[in-house]
Motif scaffolding. Sequence first.
Motif, PDB file in Angstrom:
ATOM      1  N   TYR A 122       0.826  -1.202   0.000  1.00  0.00           N
ATOM      2  CA  TYR A 122       0.000   0.000   0.000  1.00  0.00           C
ATOM      3  C   TYR A 122       0.868   1.262   0.000  1.00  0.00           C
ATOM      4  O   TYR A 122       0.638   2.197  -0.778  1.00  0.00           O
ATOM      5  N   VAL A 123       1.894   1.280   0.840  1.00  0.00           N
ATOM      6  CA  VAL A 123       2.800   2.428   0.888  1.00  0.00           C
ATOM      7  C   VAL A 123       3.524   2.589  -0.448  1.00  0.00           C
ATOM      8  O   VAL A 123       3.638   3.700  -0.989  1.00  0.00           O
ATOM      9  N   TYR A 124       3.994   1.484  -1.002  1.00  0.00           N
ATOM     10  CA  TYR A 124       4.673   1.523  -2.304  1.00  0.00           C
ATOM     11  C   TYR A 124       3.752   2.084  -3.375  1.00  0.00           C
ATOM     12  O   TYR A 124       4.137   2.931  -4.190  1.00  0.00           O
ATOM     13  N   ARG A 125       2.525   1.615  -3.395  1.00  0.00           N
ATOM     14  CA  ARG A 125       1.576   2.030  -4.428  1.00  0.00           C
ATOM     15  C   ARG A 125       1.252   3.516  -4.337  1.00  0.00           C
ATOM     16  O   ARG A 125       1.129   4.209  -5.345  1.00  0.00           O
ATOM     17  N   ARG A 126       1.093   4.017  -3.133  1.00  0.00           N
ATOM     18  CA  ARG A 126       0.795   5.446  -2.962  1.00  0.00           C
ATOM     19  C   ARG A 126       1.928   6.329  -3.477  1.00  0.00           C
ATOM     20  O   ARG A 126       1.684   7.431  -3.982  1.00  0.00           O
ATOM     21  N   ASN A 127       3.163   5.845  -3.349  1.00  0.00           N
ATOM     22  CA  ASN A 127       4.313   6.625  -3.805  1.00  0.00           C
ATOM     23  C   ASN A 127       4.613   6.422  -5.291  1.00  0.00           C
ATOM     24  O   ASN A 127       5.314   7.218  -5.898  1.00  0.00           O
TER      25      ASN A 127
END
Length: 414
Positions: A143-148
């Motif tokens: 999720y963190v990767y996708r947001r960035n």
Amino acid sequence: MTISVMGFPRYSTDKFFLVPHFEKMLYDNALLIISYSVVYRLTNNKVYLDTAEKTAEYILREIMSPDGGFYSAQDADSEVVEGKYYIFTLNEILDILGEKKGRKFAKIFDITSGGNFEGVNIPNLLQSNNLPSNFSEEISKLYVYRRNRTKLHLDDKILLSWNSMMIAALSMLYRISHNEKYLNAAVDTQKFIEKNLCNHTQLYTSWRDGKRSEKSFLDDYAYYITALIELYNTILDRSYLEKAEQLCTEAVKRFYDYKNCGFYLAESANTELFMNPKETYNGAILSGNSVMAYNFVRLYQLTENEKYREFSEKQLEFLSSQSNDYPAGHCMFLLAKMLYENPPEHIIVVLKNQSDLEKVKENILFLTNISVIQERNEYPLLNKKTTYYICKKYVCLPPTNDFPIGILILSIIK
């Protein structure tokens, strides 16, 4: 299931429910929170509660404005590519999670080098029945990767009717989860509406960039009245019920057709529409006419005011004639009619001490009518303690000092 259970998209584009139309609408998620909450209450299956709560978490995290209102939608496209925000390659999964955890995650979530959607992957559980773990750590990293990696465009209009749906949804979810964050969010949104989209009994359809619309429609009144009723059912603060009654009177004044019954979409004196329809069919959202029927029935059952009974009967008769050809397209009307013809028990709570109200709130169920009053001649205290009168169709059981949870459970089962 998508990564971090990111709410519900609008619809599936295939029969397997793999590829959604990736846009996510506030109203869809509000209605689904209500549906899953009700099914949980009926079945006690925690899968439904988990789904409702994770959908609410998505809404609070992604769609809620800093001021308390909810934005309308997240778009499907990222960088002019539909669904790009949600898709992964196998190499991305392995790079982020590591070889061992990545391979395990990829097997469960159907992620391959060839992909399951145009050469890339939509993580899903179509091939997996029993999860060896909840993968919370892995999902959080992705999720963190996708947001960035890329951004989703946000439709930042704040619509009164859709926000009202979410107030009702979060109120209902609180009643089964007792998680204060859902109730706090519902109350904050109602305060946002009162501040920005309401001037006494004048409502306004939308808010964006500090400016509100000039007009309102039937749906704005119908849905906000429902939201206020649900807040009352949750908090038992009569100010919400009184506001709902005021707006109900105003909706009748502005939109009701006294000659032929039913409500117009817009005020006849101010409409710029070529036609001013009376919408009764439930499409993507429930029609204003069917929601008003529900509001009349609920207000009649909560207040026992005869004017709401009269409006209930007229509105239900009007909608009956409209629904004959396709009843499945008028489910909200059918719910209102069912509640009118077979009302849930009306619990009249005569308070001895204000502190006893908290016990009442803890036991509120979905379609119970609860009125909190002070002692009256017709409703005296029993044993000088807080007293409960359980009534149905004007017939009351003997009063009791114990909250009638058993009767409520039987009512839900019926």
